[in-house]
Design a protein around this motif. Structure first.
Motif, PDB file in Angstrom:
ATOM      1  N   UNK A  75     -52.515  -6.177 -88.400  1.00  0.00           N
ATOM      2  CA  UNK A  75     -51.603  -5.478 -87.492  1.00  0.00           C
ATOM      3  C   UNK A  75     -52.323  -4.359 -86.746  1.00  0.00           C
ATOM      4  N   UNK A  76     -51.879  -4.127 -85.533  1.00  0.00           N
ATOM      5  CA  UNK A  76     -52.294  -2.959 -84.765  1.00  0.00           C
ATOM      6  C   UNK A  76     -51.010  -2.221 -84.434  1.00  0.00           C
ATOM      7  N   UNK A  77     -50.831  -1.040 -84.978  1.00  0.00           N
ATOM      8  CA  UNK A  77     -49.595  -0.290 -84.791  1.00  0.00           C
ATOM      9  C   UNK A  77     -49.702   0.587 -83.546  1.00  0.00           C
ATOM     10  N   UNK A  78     -48.782   0.351 -82.622  1.00  0.00           N
ATOM     11  CA  UNK A  78     -48.787   1.040 -81.343  1.00  0.00           C
ATOM     12  C   UNK A  78     -47.479   1.821 -81.207  1.00  0.00           C
ATOM     13  N   UNK A  79     -47.543   3.157 -81.174  1.00  0.00           N
ATOM     14  CA  UNK A  79     -46.315   3.952 -81.089  1.00  0.00           C
ATOM     15  C   UNK A  79     -45.521   3.753 -79.801  1.00  0.00           C
ATOM     16  N   UNK A  80     -46.114   3.119 -78.790  1.00  0.00           N
ATOM     17  CA  UNK A  80     -45.365   2.881 -77.557  1.00  0.00           C
ATOM     18  C   UNK A  80     -44.440   1.667 -77.672  1.00  0.00           C
ATOM     19  N   UNK A  81     -44.575   0.877 -78.740  1.00  0.00           N
ATOM     20  CA  UNK A  81     -43.703  -0.284 -78.963  1.00  0.00           C
ATOM     21  C   UNK A  81     -42.405   0.169 -79.628  1.00  0.00           C
ATOM     22  N   UNK A  82     -41.290  -0.450 -79.212  1.00  0.00           N
ATOM     23  CA  UNK A  82     -39.993  -0.175 -79.840  1.00  0.00           C
ATOM     24  C   UNK A  82     -39.962  -0.839 -81.220  1.00  0.00           C
ATOM     25  N   UNK A  83     -39.119  -0.347 -82.092  1.00  0.00           N
ATOM     26  CA  UNK A  83     -39.001  -0.927 -83.433  1.00  0.00           C
ATOM     27  C   UNK A  83     -38.667  -2.413 -83.331  1.00  0.00           C
ATOM     28  N   UNK A  84     -39.435  -3.266 -84.003  1.00  0.00           N
ATOM     29  CA  UNK A  84     -39.218  -4.706 -83.998  1.00  0.00           C
ATOM     30  C   UNK A  84     -39.908  -5.443 -82.861  1.00  0.00           C
ATOM     31  N   UNK A  85     -40.382  -4.726 -81.882  1.00  0.00           N
ATOM     32  CA  UNK A  85     -41.089  -5.337 -80.755  1.00  0.00           C
ATOM     33  C   UNK A  85     -42.520  -5.660 -81.201  1.00  0.00           C
ATOM     34  N   UNK A  86     -43.028  -6.832 -80.775  1.00  0.00           N
ATOM     35  CA  UNK A  86     -44.390  -7.174 -81.169  1.00  0.00           C
ATOM     36  C   UNK A  86     -45.028  -8.123 -80.153  1.00  0.00           C
ATOM     37  N   UNK A  87     -46.334  -8.117 -80.162  1.00  0.00           N
ATOM     38  CA  UNK A  87     -47.138  -9.070 -79.414  1.00  0.00           C
ATOM     39  C   UNK A  87     -47.962  -9.804 -80.448  1.00  0.00           C
ATOM     40  N   UNK A  88     -47.826 -11.117 -80.485  1.00  0.00           N
ATOM     41  CA  UNK A  88     -48.494 -11.933 -81.482  1.00  0.00           C
ATOM     42  C   UNK A  88     -49.564 -12.777 -80.790  1.00  0.00           C
ATOM     43  N   UNK A  89     -50.819 -12.546 -81.145  1.00  0.00           N
ATOM     44  CA  UNK A  89     -51.950 -13.309 -80.605  1.00  0.00           C
ATOM     45  C   UNK A  89     -52.509 -14.176 -81.712  1.00  0.00           C
ATOM     46  N   UNK A  90     -52.583 -15.479 -81.478  1.00  0.00           N
ATOM     47  CA  UNK A  90     -53.059 -16.423 -82.489  1.00  0.00           C
ATOM     48  C   UNK A  90     -54.250 -17.208 -81.976  1.00  0.00           C
ATOM     49  N   UNK A  91     -55.235 -17.402 -82.831  1.00  0.00           N
ATOM     50  CA  UNK A  91     -56.350 -18.309 -82.555  1.00  0.00           C
ATOM     51  C   UNK A  91     -56.495 -19.209 -83.761  1.00  0.00           C
ATOM     52  N   UNK A  92     -56.399 -20.518 -83.529  1.00  0.00           N
ATOM     53  CA  UNK A  92     -56.556 -21.504 -84.603  1.00  0.00           C
ATOM     54  C   UNK A  92     -57.892 -22.201 -84.414  1.00  0.00           C
ATOM     55  N   UNK A  93     -58.568 -22.483 -85.530  1.00  0.00           N
ATOM     56  CA  UNK A  93     -59.852 -23.152 -85.528  1.00  0.00           C
ATOM     57  C   UNK A  93     -59.745 -24.496 -86.235  1.00  0.00           C
ATOM     58  N   UNK A  94     -60.465 -25.488 -85.756  1.00  0.00           N
ATOM     59  CA  UNK A  94     -60.475 -26.804 -86.395  1.00  0.00           C
ATOM     60  C   UNK A  94     -61.301 -27.804 -85.595  1.00  0.00           C
ATOM     61  N   UNK A  95     -61.283 -29.023 -86.042  1.00  0.00           N
ATOM     62  CA  UNK A  95     -62.019 -30.090 -85.358  1.00  0.00           C
ATOM     63  C   UNK A  95     -61.077 -30.962 -84.552  1.00  0.00           C
TER      64      UNK A  95
END
Length: 99
Positions: free
Chosen positions: A79-99
């Motif tokens: 997690x990266x906690x950003x005080x400018x975000x409202x409670x419950x607001x989030x940005x989710x970045x995903x990177x999946x690895x595989x063949x």
């Protein structure tokens, strides 16, 4: 990190904004819908959220990512906690690895 990068020769990335009204499991499902159907061998997740981000939500995100994988891979999520975000607001970045 080495095990994660050795999980496969391909990487797929996606990111979604999740408003306070959306559950983190729904956000992961929505992000995963942007990816091709495959079972990843590794995952990296970066969650930008308000400071109210809970250990329970952190655990839920990890368990949800683990279920998406083949249960033998590596998952790194932070997690990266950003005080400018409202409670419950989030940005989710995903990177999946595989063949």
């Amino acid at each position: 990190m080495r095990a994660l990068l050795n999980a496969g020769y391909r990487a797929w990335s996606t990111a979604v904004y999740s408003p306070p009204s959306e559950d983190c499991i729904e956000a992961i499902a929505r992000a995963s819908a942007n990816l091709p159907p495959f079972t990843p061998a590794g995952a990296f997740a970066w969650i930008t959220s308000s400071p109210e981000f809970s250990i329970g939500e952190f655990d839920t995100i990890g368990q949800t990512l683990w279920k998406r994988m083949d249960h033998q891979g590596s998952v790194i999520y932070a997690p990266f906690l950003d005080p400018s975000y409202a409670e419950g607001e989030r940005l989710l970045s995903l990177t999946f690895f595989g063949d």
